[in-house]
Design a protein around this motif. Structure first.
Motif, PDB file in Angstrom:
ATOM      1  N   ARG A  47      -3.016  15.856  11.932  1.00 53.48           N
ATOM      2  CA  ARG A  47      -1.966  15.862  11.910  1.00 53.48           C
ATOM      3  C   ARG A  47      -0.997  15.417  10.317  1.00 53.48           C
ATOM      4  N   PRO A  48       0.199  16.512   9.957  1.00 52.09           N
ATOM      5  CA  PRO A  48       0.351  16.268   8.336  1.00 52.09           C
ATOM      6  C   PRO A  48       0.673  15.235   7.689  1.00 52.09           C
ATOM      7  N   SER A  49       0.042  14.985   6.502  1.00 48.86           N
ATOM      8  CA  SER A  49      -0.145  13.323   5.919  1.00 48.86           C
ATOM      9  C   SER A  49       1.616  13.432   5.267  1.00 48.86           C
ATOM     10  N   LEU A  50       1.770  11.742   5.294  1.00 48.08           N
ATOM     11  CA  LEU A  50       3.691  11.268   4.710  1.00 48.08           C
ATOM     12  C   LEU A  50       2.902  12.078   3.293  1.00 48.08           C
ATOM     13  N   VAL A  51       1.912  11.999   2.324  1.00 46.64           N
ATOM     14  CA  VAL A  51       2.396  12.176   1.252  1.00 46.64           C
ATOM     15  C   VAL A  51       2.791  14.449   0.975  1.00 46.64           C
ATOM     16  N   LYS A  52       1.760  14.747   1.936  1.00 48.36           N
ATOM     17  CA  LYS A  52       2.183  16.110   1.990  1.00 48.36           C
ATOM     18  C   LYS A  52       3.486  16.351   2.499  1.00 48.36           C
ATOM     19  N   ALA A  89       0.815  -1.486  -0.281  1.00 48.40           N
ATOM     20  CA  ALA A  89      -0.050   0.014  -0.210  1.00 48.40           C
ATOM     21  C   ALA A  89       0.878   1.255   0.006  1.00 48.40           C
ATOM     22  N   THR A  90       2.075   1.038   0.667  1.00 51.09           N
ATOM     23  CA  THR A  90       2.335   2.127   0.124  1.00 51.09           C
ATOM     24  C   THR A  90       3.630   2.643  -0.618  1.00 51.09           C
ATOM     25  N   GLY A  91       3.578   1.849  -1.046  1.00 52.06           N
ATOM     26  CA  GLY A  91       4.586   1.673  -2.714  1.00 52.06           C
ATOM     27  C   GLY A  91       3.585   2.436  -3.366  1.00 52.06           C
ATOM     28  N   ILE A  92       2.376   2.175  -3.377  1.00 50.37           N
ATOM     29  CA  ILE A  92       1.238   2.473  -4.726  1.00 50.37           C
ATOM     30  C   ILE A  92       0.578   4.244  -4.005  1.00 50.37           C
ATOM     31  N   LYS A  93       0.254   3.525  -2.713  1.00 48.25           N
ATOM     32  CA  LYS A  93       0.237   5.626  -2.276  1.00 48.25           C
ATOM     33  C   LYS A  93       1.455   6.875  -2.509  1.00 48.25           C
ATOM     34  N   MET A  94       2.315   6.319  -2.572  1.00 44.44           N
ATOM     35  CA  MET A  94       3.826   7.120  -2.724  1.00 44.44           C
ATOM     36  C   MET A  94       3.802   6.942  -4.189  1.00 44.44           C
ATOM     37  N   ALA A  95       3.732   6.304  -5.058  1.00 51.71           N
ATOM     38  CA  ALA A  95       4.025   6.494  -7.015  1.00 51.71           C
ATOM     39  C   ALA A  95       2.602   7.212  -7.473  1.00 51.71           C
ATOM     40  N   ASN A  96       1.912   6.774  -6.739  1.00 57.35           N
ATOM     41  CA  ASN A  96       0.534   7.673  -7.466  1.00 57.35           C
ATOM     42  C   ASN A  96      -0.567   8.273  -5.713  1.00 57.35           C
ATOM     43  N   PRO A  97       0.423   9.193  -5.691  1.00 58.47           N
ATOM     44  CA  PRO A  97      -0.892  10.079  -4.539  1.00 58.47           C
ATOM     45  C   PRO A  97      -2.496  10.318  -5.086  1.00 58.47           C
ATOM     46  N   ASP A  98      -2.609  10.348  -6.384  1.00 57.22           N
ATOM     47  CA  ASP A  98      -3.839  10.638  -6.183  1.00 57.22           C
ATOM     48  C   ASP A  98      -5.216   9.317  -6.191  1.00 57.22           C
ATOM     49  N   ARG A 121       2.742   5.772  12.305  1.00 56.37           N
ATOM     50  CA  ARG A 121       3.577   6.330  12.394  1.00 56.37           C
ATOM     51  C   ARG A 121       3.888   7.457  11.702  1.00 56.37           C
ATOM     52  N   ARG A 122       4.628   7.098  10.291  1.00 53.72           N
ATOM     53  CA  ARG A 122       4.214   8.093   8.919  1.00 53.72           C
ATOM     54  C   ARG A 122       3.153   8.999   8.572  1.00 53.72           C
ATOM     55  N   ASN A 123       1.674   8.161   8.819  1.00 59.24           N
ATOM     56  CA  ASN A 123       0.854   9.232   8.902  1.00 59.24           C
ATOM     57  C   ASN A 123       0.168   8.794   7.431  1.00 59.24           C
ATOM     58  N   LEU A 124       0.763   7.758   6.831  1.00 59.30           N
ATOM     59  CA  LEU A 124       0.950   7.552   5.597  1.00 59.30           C
ATOM     60  C   LEU A 124      -1.101   7.242   5.123  1.00 59.30           C
ATOM     61  N   ASP A 125      -1.324   8.658   3.785  1.00 58.78           N
ATOM     62  CA  ASP A 125      -2.450   8.610   3.806  1.00 58.78           C
ATOM     63  C   ASP A 125      -3.094   7.465   3.224  1.00 58.78           C
ATOM     64  N   ILE A 126      -3.380   6.418   3.953  1.00 60.00           N
ATOM     65  CA  ILE A 126      -4.423   4.861   3.581  1.00 60.00           C
ATOM     66  C   ILE A 126      -5.635   4.954   4.488  1.00 60.00           C
TER      67      ILE A 126
END
Ligand code: TPP
Ligand code: SF4
Length: 281
Positions: A259-264, A82-91, A116-121
Motif C-alpha cells: 500500500r502507498p506509504s505515508l512518506v510517498k 519515530a514519526t518525527g524522525i522519519k517525516m523530518a528525515n525520510p532517508d 493506519r497512516r502506513n508510516l515507513d518504519i
C-alpha cells in the motif's frame, strides 16, 4: 546467508562501554537484538542511516546498547518520536524496538494510527506477555488464565493479537515468530527493513523472571516445550478448527503487500499543495 559469529556481530554493533546488558539469564530480548543486527548486517545497511527508537521497558533498553543513533524516550511514546524522525528525515531507516506493554497498552493508540497512516518504519516487538521491567503485571497480551502480579489467580481478560491487529489496521508487512525461530526471524526482519510503509515483526519472547516464575515457565526446557506447544504455523492453522486453535498463537507471515506509504503520500500532497498555490514551476 553467511553466518558471522556472535563475537563479530557484538564487536561491530554493540557499545562495549554499555555492557553488560540488564537482561536476566534466559530472557529472549538479547536473541531478538542479535537477529535484528544480523538482518542489518546481511543487508549491508549503513550504521549512520539507521536510527533506533524506544519507549521504556526491558525491551526498550536496546537502543542504548547499539552503536547507532537512537532515542530512548518515554513509556508508550516510541512511535510518536519515530514519526518525527522519519517525516523530518525520510532517508533514514527507523527501527522502533518495543515491548508488548509499550506498544499495545499505553502506546496502543500510537500503534494503531502509525499503522493506519502506513508510516515507513519497522517495529520489532518483544511480546513476553507481561510488563517485564515492573515485575510482571498482566499486559493486554497476557493469555487468558495465565498469572501476573495484578492477576494472581489468572488473567480473566481477552488478550490482543498484535499481528492480526496490525494486518487489519493496514500494515504492509507483518510476521510473528517465537525467539526459537532463528532463521525465519532474521529473514522477516530483512524483508521488513527493505519495504516501504509500516512493517512489524513480533517475537514471542521468554521472560523467565517476571512472567515465567509465576506460570511454571522458569527453566529453559519448560520454556522451549511451552513455546513449541503454544505456537502453530500459519499454514497448519488454516486447517484447524476454532476449538483446536483455542489458546494457541499463530506464527508465520501474516501479510506482505505494498500500500502507498505515508512518506510517498506526504510528498504527493506537498506537490498538490504547491501547484494549487501556484508555487510550482
Ligand atoms: C508513563 C509511564 N507509565 C508507567 C511506567 C512504568 N513502566 C515502566 S516499564 C513498564 C512496562 C514494561 O512492559 P513492556 O513494555 O511490555 O516491556 P518489557 O519490560 O516487558 O520488555 C511500565 C508500566 C512508566 N515508566 N511511565
Ligand atoms: S524481567 Fe523479563 S523481560 Fe526483563 S530482562 Fe528479565 S527476563 Fe527479560
Amino acid at each position: 546467508m553467511y553466518l558471522k559469529s556472535s563475537y563479530e556481530i557484538r564487536d561491530k554493533y554493540l557499545r562495549k562501554d554499555m555492557l553488560p546488558t540488564i537482561f536476566c539469564p534466559g530472557c529472549g530480548i538479547g536473541a531478538v537484538l542479535q537477529y535484528t543486527l544480523r538482518a542489518i548486517d546481511d543487508l549491508g545497511l549503513n550504521q549512520d542511516e539507521v536510527v533506533w527508537v524506544s519507549g521504556i521497558g526491558c525491551s526498550s533498553r536496546v537502543p542504548g546498547y547499539v552503536n547507532f543513533d537512537g532515542l530512548h524516550t518515554t513509556h508508550g511514546r516510541a512511535l510518536a518520536f519515530a514519526t518525527g524522525i522519519k517525516m523530518a528525515n525520510p532517508d533514514l531507516k527507523v527501527i522502533a524496538f518495543m515491548g508488548d506493554g509499550d506498544a499495545a497498552a499505553i502506546g496502543g493508540n500510537h500503534l494503531i494510527h502509525a499503522i493506519r497512516r502506513n508510516l515507513d518504519i519497522t517495529v520489532i516487538l518483544i511480546n513476553n506477555f507481561t510488563y517485564g521491567m515492573t515485575g510482571g503485571q498482566v499486559a493486554p497480551t497476557t493469555p487468558k488464565g495465565l498469572r501476573g502480579t495484578t492477576a494472581p489467580y489468572g488473567s480473566f481478560e481477552n488478550p490482543f493479537d498484535i499481528a492480526e491487529l496490525a494486518v487489519v489496521a493496514g500494515a504492509n508487512y507483518v510476521a510473528r515468530w517465537s525467539v526459537f525461530n532463528y532463521l525465519q526471524g532474521i529473514n522477516s526482519i530483512k524483508k521488513a527493513l527493505q519495504k516501504e510503509g509500516f512493517t512489524l515483526v513480533e517475537f514471542l519472547s521468554p521472560c523467565p523472571i517476571s512472567f515465567g516464575r509465576r506460570n511454571k515457565l522458569k527453566t529453559a526446557p519448560e520454556l522451549i516445550k511451552w513455546y513449541q506447544k503454544l505456537s502453530v504455523p500459519i499454514n497448519k492453522a488454516k486447517e484447524m478448527s476454532p476449538e483446536e486453535l483455542e489458546g494457541k498463537v499463530i506464527i508465520g507471515e501474516f501479510i506482505d503487500r505494498d500500500r502507498p506509504s505515508l512518506v510517498k503520500e506526504y510528498e504527493a500532497y506537498k506537490k498538490r499543495a504547491k501547484t494549487a498555490m501556484g508555487w510550482e514551476e
